[in-house]
Design an enzyme around this catalytic site. Structure first.
Site, PDB file in Angstrom:
ATOM      1  N   HIS A 374      26.457  10.046  46.240  1.00  0.00           N
ATOM      2  CA  HIS A 374      26.819   9.066  47.270  1.00  0.00           C
ATOM      3  C   HIS A 374      26.024   9.185  48.546  1.00  0.00           C
ATOM      4  O   HIS A 374      26.302   8.464  49.505  1.00  0.00           O
ATOM      5  CB  HIS A 374      28.298   9.203  47.651  1.00  0.00           C
ATOM      6  CG  HIS A 374      29.243   8.839  46.567  1.00  0.00           C
ATOM      7  ND1 HIS A 374      29.733   7.558  46.403  1.00  0.00           N
ATOM      8  CD2 HIS A 374      29.797   9.574  45.584  1.00  0.00           C
ATOM      9  CE1 HIS A 374      30.558   7.533  45.374  1.00  0.00           C
ATOM     10  NE2 HIS A 374      30.612   8.749  44.849  1.00  0.00           N
ATOM     11  N   THR A 672      30.505  -0.389  51.445  1.00  0.00           N
ATOM     12  CA  THR A 672      31.437  -1.248  50.700  1.00  0.00           C
ATOM     13  C   THR A 672      32.170  -2.156  51.688  1.00  0.00           C
ATOM     14  O   THR A 672      32.603  -3.243  51.324  1.00  0.00           O
ATOM     15  CB  THR A 672      32.463  -0.411  49.913  1.00  0.00           C
ATOM     16  OG1 THR A 672      32.961   0.625  50.767  1.00  0.00           O
ATOM     17  CG2 THR A 672      31.843   0.204  48.681  1.00  0.00           C
TER      18      THR A 672
HETATM   19  N1  CJB Z   1      29.994   8.392  51.396  1.00  0.00           N
HETATM   20  O1  CJB Z   1      32.114   8.131  52.178  1.00  0.00           O
HETATM   21  C1  CJB Z   1      31.176   8.889  51.897  1.00  0.00           C
HETATM   22  N2  CJB Z   1      31.317  10.221  52.059  1.00  0.00           N
HETATM   23  C2  CJB Z   1      30.337  11.106  51.761  1.00  0.00           C
HETATM   24  O2  CJB Z   1      30.518  12.294  51.943  1.00  0.00           O
HETATM   25  C3  CJB Z   1      29.128  10.606  51.234  1.00  0.00           C
HETATM   26  C4  CJB Z   1      28.982   9.236  51.070  1.00  0.00           C
HETATM   27  C5  CJB Z   1      29.874   6.924  51.216  1.00  0.00           C
HETATM   28  O3  CJB Z   1      30.204   6.585  49.875  1.00  0.00           O
HETATM   29  C6  CJB Z   1      30.332   5.192  49.702  1.00  0.00           C
HETATM   30  C7  CJB Z   1      30.761   4.928  48.286  1.00  0.00           C
HETATM   31  O4  CJB Z   1      29.725   5.144  47.398  1.00  0.00           O
HETATM   32  C8  CJB Z   1      29.032   4.466  50.056  1.00  0.00           C
HETATM   33  O5  CJB Z   1      29.248   3.083  49.987  1.00  0.00           O
HETATM   34  C9  CJB Z   1      28.553   4.850  51.452  1.00  0.00           C
HETATM   35  O6  CJB Z   1      27.275   4.301  51.686  1.00  0.00           O
HETATM   36  C10 CJB Z   1      28.520   6.359  51.582  1.00  0.00           C
HETATM   37  O7  CJB Z   1      28.191   6.733  52.908  1.00  0.00           O
END
Ligand code: CJB
Length: 829
Positions: A374, A672
């Site tokens: 992610h 998202t």
């Molecule tokens: N993301 O919310 C988080 N926490 C983390 O530690 C790493 C990534 C987010 O995940 C989302 C779902 O895939 C992505 O849409 C987003 O860009 C990302 O920052």
């Protein structure tokens, strides 16, 4: 029924109450029975919380019927199940979503009205389950709902944190944190399963002996044991056709109290072991994209991963008898590296407990597990010090070394150079020997996916470049999605209703059918109705802003919104600096025809993230000045809404005209929120980052405002050396803004307050705020111009709604099912 009689008597007295009919009448009776016999309250004295509990339990009964039918059906089919391992499930409130999916929203409303209770009022009392930080956790929640919807038999596995994400208070403009307490009134949705408990070991030593065939046999003797106890929450899909399970683990000590210590008078010490054990499921780490780095965090990760694997292996053996078929019947999806220890734990179970050979065990592990990445942020790539892992999980450390040795041999055979070997190794030798969890997850998975097309490509070029060379074809893309049930139907009933009247019900079952809206985009009659829905949503948000901040905003103004976790790469700073530039311009040219704007911000900063906290303070400092300056004549308002969470998002997103998705290109894996806004008819101002790129492809380049450097340009500038001073010199408006902020114009009582922020921008600017400022600002003025032509604005907004169907998480889940899990899905409706 006594309770029903009593309530009817109440209803009789208040003769204005409407009579319930048909389904609503029987549902009312069920609610009354719950109120009486499960809540233990006489309807005459029941309070709103009691009605909420009674309604939730009534709904739960209906859900449970479907749940058991689904579970039985899945068992009978004997097919594959998906296990979604996630340290976070940001599920929010469940009542309205459950009612909507069960087709009971209208029924419940009518049933409650007949006893004088307002559904909307009691629904607001439900706690917001914040068992996650941000996008990653909310994605897991959307996926759970979509898996139930498209017929993927699935368990979500995670931790039942007693305290979810902290509450954010804004005190004098600063963020402070206080504990969140979602379980204070109990949790009507969950079923504790005291009988489903697994032992989770920590520490101790590994005993090696010789097996019957001369091979080495390893037995891990943990020094400590904690119990993982299951709590199940049913997850109902659209139309209530299938119900899956979210199984969250709670930590319990096997010895609740040391009686010897207690009897010896040490009343606190007698509880120490228990407190330590139970601290594992006490609190969600408030880390978003930054590793917590605490031993407790590693304990949490192993705790839920081990419990979940033990649980699914037990289920598999009970049904299929034979461990060798595991990968045909179970797909384990790792949501980020938090559960990456699963690779070593499954190997341990297969080798040490089921006596499998190394080669068979590794093949089975790889066939079972897959992993989602992610983020590319280096500080977010988890790694654990070798000595810590050795002490806490000695057997796993041995297994990791053994996996690594084989991977490196494989890499050498594939022609890897020394530099490549160092990069693919699970052990990072460069930073005091650490275990790289991303590499462990990668080598233990058959598929590794990114969450947008751009992000998945960048993965191949950056974090996993060498692993991608050694294991070509393993990286794949699965662009994120959002569930339209929560983010359109329940969050925006006005728009959902208008869409039903206009294009029929098809889009409810298949979001891509929203394209049927395209022909209405220029229809003046439809545009009016569409605008009326947006206006009503804005009036509702205006009321929230008034109630929480005491700030009056005009629903006719352009609502320009940035809500998400506070992070430098997300560039709330770019937004607020541009807001200041606009403020300056309004003051300098009061005669111009300015578009009234309301700038809405919300988002939490990790408690330890100082620079993000200063950005919150700056936004609030600017708000204070702008909102009270008579010179701006209500042309500009700034609102920072505290304690952003799923429920607040449900109010804010449907009310937005403009969605800010302005991260430094290459840094936002997907986003998202960007999808939620566009689906609700907001236009996006954004960089070519994450899923914005694919959104542009779907909605059309004319219907989204893209500005700024591309990911490749960002990389090139960083490689060449950033030059923020030149950027500032080239844009007088930016220079003026930075002068003002740095010299304390917005913080007269503490003029130096924002000096650090300005110095950082002037001297380093890693996130390229000054590089993108000018094009961002210019794009904002183009947006003002478009706002002046409502028909053109509305046309674009409607086209966004019409073309966002592809971003339904149903589509994402179908892609995972087809290409990673090897599972069939069904059409809905
Ligand atoms: N993301 O919310 C988080 N926490 C983390 O530690 C790493 C990534 C987010 O995940 C989302 C779902 O895939 C992505 O849409 C987003 O860009 C990302 O920052």
């Amino acid at each position: 029924l006594y309770a029903a009689d009593a309530a009817l008597a109440v209803a009789d007295e208040a003769s204005a109450l409407p009579e319930a009919t048909g389904d609503a009448r029987s549902f009312r009776d069920l609610i009354l029975a719950k109120l009486t016999y499960a809540v233990g309250k006489d309807p005459i004295v029941a309070r709103d919380h009691d009605w909420l509990r009674a309604l939730s339990l009534a709904l739960r009964d209906r859900i449970v019927d479907r749940w058991m039918a689904t579970t039985r059906g899945v068992y009978r089919m004997g097919g594959k199940r998906v296990y979604y391992f996630s340290l976070e499930f940001l599920i929010g409130r469940l009542l309205k979503d459950g009612l909507n999916n069960m087709g009971l929203l209208g029924t419940a409303r009518e049933a409650l009205a007949s006893v004088g209770v307002d559904l909307d009022v009691i629904a607001e009392l439900e706690a917001d389950a914040a068992l996650g930080n941000g996008g990653l956790g909310r994605l897991a929640a959307c996926f759970m709902e979509s898996m139930a919807t498209v017929g993927v038999p699935a368990y979500g596995y995670g931790i039942r944190y007693e305290n979810g994400l902290f509450r954010q208070n804004i005190i004098d403009g600063w963020q402070t944190e206080s504990p969140e307490n979602w379980l204070a009134y109990g949790n009507p949705w969950e079923f504790p399963r005291r009988e489903v408990a697994y032992e989770i070991g920590f520490g101790g030593a590994v005993e090696a002996s010789e097996g019957w065939d001369g091979s080495a046999v390893h037995a891990w003797k943990p020094a400590e044991t904690v119990l993982a106890v299951a709590h199940d929450t049913p997850v109902v899909g659209w139309r209530g056709l299938r119900v899956n399970t979210l199984r969250l683990w709670s930590a319990r000590s096997p010895d609740p109290i040391s009686l010897d210590a207690f009897n010896a008078g040490d009343h606190i010490g007698a509880l120490t072991a228990r407190t330590k054990a139970e601290s594992i499921s006490r609190v969600l780490y408030p880390a978003d994209s930054t590793p917590a780095g605490q031993e407790l965090r590693l304990r949490q990760e192993y705790f839920f991963t081990s419990a979940s694997l033990q649980d699914l292996v037990r289920r598999h053996l009970k049904q299929h008898r034979e461990i060798r078929t595991l990968a045909q019947k179970a797909a384990v999806q790792l949501n980020d590296t938090h559960p990456a220890i699963a690779v070593a734990e499954l190997m341990r179970i297969l080798i040490d407990i089921h006596a499998m050979s190394w080669a068979d065990a590794f093949a089975l592990t790889r066939d079972t597990i897959s992993y989602t990445n992610h983020t590319l942020l280096p500080e977010a790539l988890e790694s654990w010090p070798v000595p810590l892992l050795e002490r806490l999980l000695p057997r796993h450390m041995q297994i990791i070394y053994a996996i690594n040795a084989r991977v490196l041999t494989e890499a050498r055979a594939a022609g890897a150079t020394d530099a490549m070997i160092a990069a693919v190794s699970i052990i990072d030798e460069g930073h005091g020997r650490r275990v790289r969890m991303g590499n462990l997850a990668f080598v233990g998975s058959h598929k590794v996916n990114g969450v947008s097309a751009l992000h998945s490509e960048l993965m191949k070029e950056t974090v996993f470049r060498d692993l991608n060379t050694v294991f070509p074809g393993r990286i794949t893309n699965k662009t994120n999605g959002i569930t339209p049930r929560r983010w359109l139907m329940t969050a925006n009933p006005g728009l959902a209703g208008l869409l039903r009247e206009t294009i029929g019900e098809g889009f409810l079952d298949d979001a891509e059918k929203l394209v049927a809206l395209e022909p209405f985009a220029r229809d003046p009659g439809f545009q009016e109705r569409f605008a009326a829905v947006k206006h009503a949503n804005k009036a509702r948000l205006a009321k929230t802003i008034q109630q929480t901040l005491g700030l009056r905003v005009d629903p006719a103004a352009l609502f320009d919104v940035q809500v998400k976790r506070m992070h430098e790469y997300k560039r709330q700073l770019l937004n607020i600096l541009e807001t200041i530039a606009l403020y300056n311009a309004i003051r300098t040219h009061p005669e111009k025809d300015w578009v009234p704007r309301v700038k809405v911000f919300a988002g939490k900063a990790a408690a330890s993230y100082t620079s993000a906290k200063y950005i919150i303070k700056l936004i609030n400092d600017v708000a204070k000045m702008v909102n009270t300056d008579p010179a701006v004549r209500n042309l500009l308002k700034v609102a920072f809404l505290p304690n952003y969470n799923v429920s607040l998002a449900e109010v804010i997103i449907p009310a937005a005209d403009l969605s800010e998705q302005i991260s430094t290109a290459g840094m936002e894996a997907s986003g998202t929120g960007n999808m939620k806004f566009a689906l609700n008819g907001a236009l996006t101002i954004g960089t070519l980052d994450g899923a914005n790129v694919e959104m542009r492809d779907h909605v059309g380049a004319d219907n989204i405002f893209i500005f700024g450097l591309t990911a490749a340009e960002v990389e090139a500038r960083r490689a060449k050396g950033l030059n923020p001073r030149a950027n500032i010199e080239a844009d007088p408006a930016l220079a003026e803004v930075l002068d003002a902020v740095g010299s304390g114009v917005f913080s007269p009582a503490d003029p130096q307050r924002h000096r650090g922020t300005v110095d950082n921008l002037t001297n380093s600017d890693w996130f390229l705020v000054t590089d993108d400022f000018t094009s961002y600002s210019a794009m904002q003025r183009r947006i003002d111009a478009l706002w002046g032509t409502p028909a053109a604005w509305r046309e674009k907004a409607i086209l966004n709604v019409a073309r966002m169907g592809w971003f339904s998480s149903d589509r994402t889940i179908r892609d995972y099912s087809d290409e990673i899990w090897g599972l069939p899905t069904v059409k809905v409706g």
